[in-house]
Design an enzyme around this catalytic site. Structure first.
Site, PDB file in Angstrom:
ATOM      1  CE  LYS A  30     -14.602   7.038  -8.579  1.00  0.00           C
ATOM      2  NZ  LYS A  30     -13.272   6.524  -9.036  1.00  0.00           N
TER       3      LYS A  30
ATOM      4  CE1 TYR B  59     -13.551  12.302  -8.339  1.00  0.00           C
ATOM      5  CE2 TYR B  59     -12.948  10.544  -9.859  1.00  0.00           C
ATOM      6  CZ  TYR B  59     -12.951  11.080  -8.579  1.00  0.00           C
ATOM      7  OH  TYR B  59     -12.364  10.392  -7.547  1.00  0.00           O
TER       8      TYR B  59
HETATM    9  P1  NDP Z   1      -6.722  -1.511  -6.055  1.00  0.00           P
HETATM   10  O1  NDP Z   1      -6.724  -2.577  -7.068  1.00  0.00           O
HETATM   11  O2  NDP Z   1      -5.466  -0.764  -5.830  1.00  0.00           O
HETATM   12  O3  NDP Z   1      -7.206  -2.077  -4.657  1.00  0.00           O
HETATM   13  C1  NDP Z   1      -8.388  -2.798  -4.497  1.00  0.00           C
HETATM   14  C2  NDP Z   1      -8.241  -3.746  -3.324  1.00  0.00           C
HETATM   15  O4  NDP Z   1      -9.468  -4.430  -3.167  1.00  0.00           O
HETATM   16  C3  NDP Z   1      -7.196  -4.834  -3.506  1.00  0.00           C
HETATM   17  O5  NDP Z   1      -5.912  -4.420  -3.155  1.00  0.00           O
HETATM   18  C4  NDP Z   1      -7.716  -5.917  -2.584  1.00  0.00           C
HETATM   19  O6  NDP Z   1      -7.299  -5.623  -1.256  1.00  0.00           O
HETATM   20  C5  NDP Z   1      -9.223  -5.721  -2.619  1.00  0.00           C
HETATM   21  N1  NDP Z   1      -9.902  -6.746  -3.423  1.00  0.00           N
HETATM   22  C6  NDP Z   1     -10.873  -7.565  -2.955  1.00  0.00           C
HETATM   23  N2  NDP Z   1     -11.286  -8.404  -3.907  1.00  0.00           N
HETATM   24  C7  NDP Z   1     -10.563  -8.113  -5.025  1.00  0.00           C
HETATM   25  C8  NDP Z   1     -10.528  -8.662  -6.322  1.00  0.00           C
HETATM   26  N3  NDP Z   1     -11.342  -9.666  -6.690  1.00  0.00           N
HETATM   27  N4  NDP Z   1      -9.672  -8.132  -7.210  1.00  0.00           N
HETATM   28  C9  NDP Z   1      -8.863  -7.122  -6.875  1.00  0.00           C
HETATM   29  N5  NDP Z   1      -8.849  -6.558  -5.640  1.00  0.00           N
HETATM   30  C10 NDP Z   1      -9.687  -7.059  -4.718  1.00  0.00           C
HETATM   31  O7  NDP Z   1      -7.898  -0.501  -6.478  1.00  0.00           O
HETATM   32  P2  NDP Z   1      -8.089   0.996  -5.988  1.00  0.00           P
HETATM   33  O8  NDP Z   1      -7.692   1.101  -4.573  1.00  0.00           O
HETATM   34  O9  NDP Z   1      -7.453   1.906  -6.944  1.00  0.00           O
HETATM   35  O10 NDP Z   1      -9.681   1.191  -6.156  1.00  0.00           O
HETATM   36  C11 NDP Z   1     -10.591   0.641  -5.219  1.00  0.00           C
HETATM   37  C12 NDP Z   1     -11.888   1.470  -5.237  1.00  0.00           C
HETATM   38  O11 NDP Z   1     -11.591   2.815  -4.885  1.00  0.00           O
HETATM   39  C13 NDP Z   1     -12.591   1.539  -6.590  1.00  0.00           C
HETATM   40  O12 NDP Z   1     -13.988   1.491  -6.417  1.00  0.00           O
HETATM   41  C14 NDP Z   1     -12.184   2.878  -7.151  1.00  0.00           C
HETATM   42  O13 NDP Z   1     -13.128   3.442  -8.056  1.00  0.00           O
HETATM   43  C15 NDP Z   1     -12.072   3.711  -5.892  1.00  0.00           C
HETATM   44  N6  NDP Z   1     -11.110   4.810  -6.019  1.00  0.00           N
HETATM   45  C16 NDP Z   1     -11.496   6.052  -5.653  1.00  0.00           C
HETATM   46  C17 NDP Z   1     -10.624   7.114  -5.755  1.00  0.00           C
HETATM   47  C18 NDP Z   1     -11.044   8.462  -5.304  1.00  0.00           C
HETATM   48  O14 NDP Z   1     -10.299   9.428  -5.549  1.00  0.00           O
HETATM   49  N7  NDP Z   1     -12.165   8.615  -4.632  1.00  0.00           N
HETATM   50  C19 NDP Z   1      -9.298   6.948  -6.326  1.00  0.00           C
HETATM   51  C20 NDP Z   1      -8.960   5.572  -6.644  1.00  0.00           C
HETATM   52  C21 NDP Z   1      -9.853   4.563  -6.503  1.00  0.00           C
HETATM   53  P3  NDP Z   1      -6.935  -6.787  -0.225  1.00  0.00           P
HETATM   54  O15 NDP Z   1      -5.735  -7.463  -0.793  1.00  0.00           O
HETATM   55  O16 NDP Z   1      -6.668  -6.063   1.025  1.00  0.00           O
HETATM   56  O17 NDP Z   1      -8.133  -7.697  -0.133  1.00  0.00           O
END
Ligand code: NDP
Length: 368
Positions: free
Chosen positions: A136, A221
């Site tokens: 989401k 949420y």
């Molecule tokens: P992070 O920034 O921690 O991680 C995102 C990952 O996406 C990065 O580590 C990277 O992984 C990849 N990525 C690919 N392209 C990009 C870019 N251009 N810039 C940055 N990162 C990129 O974010 P979150 O994990 O916190 O959030 C990711 C998603 O999950 C969002 O949509 C958020 O809303 C959702 N989320 C949902 C939660 C829930 O409880 N359901 C809680 C937290 C987040 P890599 O290096 O492997 O390519």
């Protein structure tokens, strides 16, 4: 605390009071029995903070297993390979992951990347013939969400959205109570969703990657909660924005939005979404015959709640473990959660987010 093993340990004490999440086969009841059915073999795309949390939770899954990764960071791939025993043939980057279509060992891709990337990534996964699980917000607007729904329909794959609360035991119990009429006709919902956003340099504050501010991230949420707590779809929206730090929260990144929703029965919702205040994780719903307050209501748990009948006592189980097992059961056995987690469900939230932003802009009431 909060693992499947803890849960199984508590089963004998609590089995009789557990809500039936799925019908006719309850996932909870299924936990008691050995399982030798199909495993949902999942590749996670985006090895960031939430992807890491999901991967850890999946270790305790009975029906789903992490078998692959898609990442732009080779060092993370190596680390995940070692931690989760992932073979090289199941590792991809953002340029080559379309080749996953030729990999018979992966059933689904869980997209956990920045919001604005979800749409095109989901469409590519669908075209590769794999089920799509997407975090989401599923997209950054309804138009994108609709394209995702259509692409998955065309490819005959499932599109599921990471609505972990739809599998959370106390939340499910409240939904069951509402459906059983135990609150009477729901009349009012109050949702407060927010936290103080830290690092000003992250993608969440870059509209190109986030599509918006707190509303996309945490306000969703309260939107989703209003819908499952009241059991109706809103027909109008009003919304107001407040910004105290326009340097940190630039144009297009909402800091704080209060919004109101009206429902066909006459029920109303009043909600707050913010990146500027802590201790905001609370749902309250009152009906003609009863009420419920959940606080925290959507954090990683344990969720806590009370109704007019007393405290909610369902056990805490790691949300993402339940979610992934539930999604496996949905995909393999078509067992549905009480509230859907499909693309149409995600699309409804995106339409509401579009309407909230429109209401902020126009200052008027937006009909849905
Ligand atoms: P992070 O920034 O921690 O991680 C995102 C990952 O996406 C990065 O580590 C990277 O992984 C990849 N990525 C690919 N392209 C990009 C870019 N251009 N810039 C940055 N990162 C990129 O974010 P979150 O994990 O916190 O959030 C990711 C998603 O999950 C969002 O949509 C958020 O809303 C959702 N989320 C949902 C939660 C829930 O409880 N359901 C809680 C937290 C987040 P890599 O290096 O492997 O390519």
């Amino acid at each position: 605390m909060g693992t499947r093993r803890d849960f199984l340990g508590k089963m004998s004490l609590t089995a009789l009071s557990l809500p039936i999440l799925y019908s006719p086969t309850s996932l909870f009841a299924a936990c008691e029995q050995p399982y030798d059915g199909p495993m949902l073999r999942v590749a996670i795309m985006g090895l960031g903070s939430y992807g890491t949390r999901v991967a850890k939770a999946m270790v305790d899954c009975k029906r789903a297993k992490l078998v692959g990764v898609i990442s732009g960071t080779p060092s993370k791939i190596l680390k995940w390979q070692a931690t989760y025993d992932i073979p090289q043939k199941n590792c991809y980057n953002y340029d080559d992951f379309d080749a996953i279509k030729d990999n018979p060992d992966i059933d689904a891709v869980y997209i956990i990347t920045p919001n604005a990337l979800h749409c095109e990534q989901a469409i590519r996964v669908a075209k590769a013939g794999k089920h799509v699980i997407c975090e989401k917000p599923m997209a950054i607007n309804a138009e994108e969400a609709e394209r995702m729904v259509n692409a998955c329909k065309d490819a005959k794959v499932k599109l599921l959205v990471g609505y972990r609360m739809h599998f959370e035991p106390k939340t499910v119990e409240v939904i069951r109570m509402r459906q059983a009429g135990e609150f009477g006709q729901p009349k009012f919902f109050q949702g407060q969703s927010g936290f103080v956003m830290g690092n000003p340099n992250q993608w969440r504050l870059d509209k190109e990657l986030s599509g918006g501010g707190a509303m996309m991230d945490i306000g969703i949420y309260s939107i989703n909660g209003a819908r499952y707590m009241l059991g109706e779809e809103p027909i109008w929206i009003t919304a107001q924005e407040t910004k105290t730090d326009p340097v940190k929260f630039k144009e297009g990144i909402d800091e704080t939005i209060t919004f109101q929703m009206g429902f066909p029965s006459g029920a109303v919702a009043s909600c707050l979404s913010t990146y500027a205040m802590n201790h905001l994780d609370r749902f309250y719903m009152t009906g003609e015959k009863g009420w419920v307050e959940m606080r925290p209501s959507t954090g990683y748990g344990p969720i806590k709640g009370r109704t007019h009948k007393g405290e909610l006592l369902q056990p805490h189980i790691t949300h993402q473990t339940l979610q992934m097992d539930g999604m496996a059961q949905l995909i393999f056995e078509d067992v549905q959660p009480l509230v859907p987690v499909d693309g149409e469900e995600g699309l409804r939230d995106m339409k509401i987010i579009d309407a909230i932003y429109k209401a902020v802009k126009t200052g008027g009431k937006v009909d849905l």
